[in-house]
Design an enzyme around this catalytic site. Structure first.
Site, short mmCIF file in Angstrom:
data_model
loop_
_atom_site.label_atom_id
_atom_site.label_comp_id
_atom_site.label_asym_id
_atom_site.label_seq_id
_atom_site.Cartn_x
_atom_site.Cartn_y
_atom_site.Cartn_z
N GLY A 1 66.18 13.52 79.76
CA GLY A 1 65.51 13.92 78.52
C GLY A 1 65.00 15.34 78.50
O GLY A 1 64.39 15.77 77.51
N GLU B 1 71.65 18.65 102.62
CA GLU B 1 70.31 18.89 103.15
C GLU B 1 69.25 18.27 102.23
O GLU B 1 68.07 18.55 102.37
CB GLU B 1 70.06 20.39 103.31
CG GLU B 1 71.00 21.06 104.30
CD GLU B 1 70.67 22.52 104.51
OE1 GLU B 1 69.76 22.82 105.30
OE2 GLU B 1 71.32 23.37 103.86
N GLY C 1 68.07 22.14 100.77
CA GLY C 1 66.98 21.49 101.48
C GLY C 1 65.98 20.80 100.57
O GLY C 1 65.41 21.43 99.67
N GLU D 1 67.13 17.23 107.08
CA GLU D 1 66.45 16.82 105.84
C GLU D 1 67.34 16.00 104.93
O GLU D 1 66.88 15.48 103.92
CB GLU D 1 65.93 18.06 105.09
CG GLU D 1 64.74 18.73 105.74
CD GLU D 1 63.56 17.78 105.90
OE1 GLU D 1 63.21 17.10 104.92
OE2 GLU D 1 63.02 17.69 107.01
N LYS E 1 69.31 18.02 74.77
CA LYS E 1 68.79 17.27 75.91
C LYS E 1 69.79 17.38 77.05
O LYS E 1 71.00 17.46 76.83
CB LYS E 1 68.56 15.80 75.52
CG LYS E 1 67.36 15.61 74.60
CD LYS E 1 67.09 14.13 74.38
CE LYS E 1 65.82 13.97 73.53
NZ LYS E 1 65.51 12.55 73.28
N ARG F 1 65.36 28.02 85.26
CA ARG F 1 64.11 28.06 84.50
C ARG F 1 63.76 29.52 84.21
O ARG F 1 63.78 30.35 85.11
CB ARG F 1 62.98 27.39 85.28
CG ARG F 1 61.71 27.22 84.44
CD ARG F 1 60.61 26.51 85.20
NE ARG F 1 60.92 25.14 85.52
CZ ARG F 1 60.82 24.12 84.65
NH1 ARG F 1 60.47 24.35 83.40
NH2 ARG F 1 61.08 22.90 85.04
N ASN F 2 63.48 29.80 82.96
CA ASN F 2 63.09 31.15 82.57
C ASN F 2 61.71 31.43 83.15
O ASN F 2 60.73 30.75 82.82
CB ASN F 2 63.07 31.26 81.03
CG ASN F 2 62.81 32.67 80.56
OD1 ASN F 2 61.85 33.31 80.98
ND2 ASN F 2 63.67 33.15 79.67
#
Length: 344
Positions: free
Chosen positions: A287, A221, A238, A205, A304, A318-319
């Site tokens: 951004g 990957e 991947g 990949e 940012k 990410r929460n």
């Protein structure tokens, strides 16, 4: 004429029926060749300076081989072989690293990258696209697209198959050079002009564009887009993505530092410093608003992503409860503010 050159190479290539170059293979390109070597080849080729691609005959190849016997044994041996060629020969001499002006020049600079003689952004590739013809890459070599249909018919009439692997401006790197100490699971996914450092593994990949690459060692990957360079010990998971300078990344040079991990299906549009981790599935653009957390998971400020470019020891995630992009660090709030201030 000066005997100092930026680069010199003797190549064998393919031309269409009009005599236009389709591609050139340079077995042993030289960076900063010796003045003695330049002085020996210039009179045989009629070279008088500047950046030039000079076609030469088999007889001239033999002359060059003789002239270089006591100067550069490896180049002399190559020219002895080239003297037997049934394909057109070209000597490309670059007095300086300037904007490109011919197809043989373009191929030489791509070779310099893939031979690890220069690193990405280490050579001028200005004007390269118009000089690389769109070519059918086949099991019989490069074919002009205007001549392809006729050759396909000829092959069929002989009971053969002319297989077309790709139609592109760039060939695959491994048809020109296989750098030492690398693994490439699917060679079609690495273009000529990629810099693949020793110890690099590129799985199926993985993809590496021209003027991009890896310091090595490392595991690729995901996609290393044009202009992107990956530091040693970094792992691209991947299907992950690095934003290139050709599409979407503008003029920002995207770099991945040492010891980084970009998770599967994640992506970056900012340069990463050393030892950064990007959670799987998280795409960070310049951004993107990021909640910057300190060592105690307390919110320091919202910034940012571009403000965090090049900073070391960051974890982007990410929460999963509220969807906010967070950046976790091992630093105190005071240290973080100082780092951001220094960056600005």
């Amino acid at each position: 004429m000066s005997n100092t050159l930026f680069s010199l190479a003797f190549g064998v290539g393919s031309q269409n029926r009009q005599g236009a170059w389709l591609e050139v293979f340079y077995a042993q390109p030289l960076l900063n060749p010796s003045a003695e070597l330049v002085a020996a080849v210039a009179p045989v080729l009629g070279y008088e300076g500047g950046n030039q691609a000079i076609a030469f005959s088999n007889a001239q190849a033999a002359q060059l081989a003789e002239a270089l016997k006591g100067v550069d044994a490896a180049q002399a041996a190559l020219l002895t072989r080239l003297a037997e060629s049934h394909k057109p020969l070209v000597a490309t001499l670059l007095a300086e690293d300037a904007a490109l002006s011919s197809t043989p020049e373009a191929y030489l600079k791509l070779h310099l990258l893939s031979h690890r003689l220069v690193k990405p952004h280490g050579v001028s590739l200005a004007g390269i696209f118009p000089l690389l013809p769109n070519v059918a890459w086949t099991n019989q070599g490069a074919v002009d697209l205007g001549e392809l249909a006729e050759l396909q018919l000829e092959a069929r009439l002989k009971g053969e198959l002319l297989e077309v692997f790709s139609v592109d401006k760039f060939p695959k790197m491994t048809d020109y050079v296989v750098p030492a100490g690398v693994r490439i699971a699917d060679t079609a996914r690495v273009r000529l002009g990629a810099y693949i450092g020793e110890g690099t593994t590129i799985m199926h990949e993985g993809f590496v564009n021209f003027n991009a690459g890896t310091e090595g060692p490392g595991m690729i990957e995901g996609r290393v887009s044009a202009g992107v360079f990956v530091g040693k010990g970094s792992d691209l998971g991947g299907g992950c993505s690095t934003m290139g300078t050709l599409s979407g990344g503008g003029n920002i040079v995207i770099k991945v530092g040492e010891g980084c991990l970009i998770g599967a299906n994640a992506g970056i549009g900012i340069p990463l410093g050393d030892r950064n981790t990007v959670e799987a599935g998280l795409y960070i653009t310049a951004g993107t608003k990021v909640n910057l957390l300190d060592e105690n998971n307390e919110l320091v400020k919202v910034v940012k992503a571009r403000d965090l470019a090049g900073q070391t020891d960051l974890l982007f995630r990410r929460n999963s409860l509220n969807g906010a992009v967070e950046c976790k660090t091992h630093k105190s709030a005071i240290e973080l503010n100082e780092a951001l201030h220094a960056h600005n």
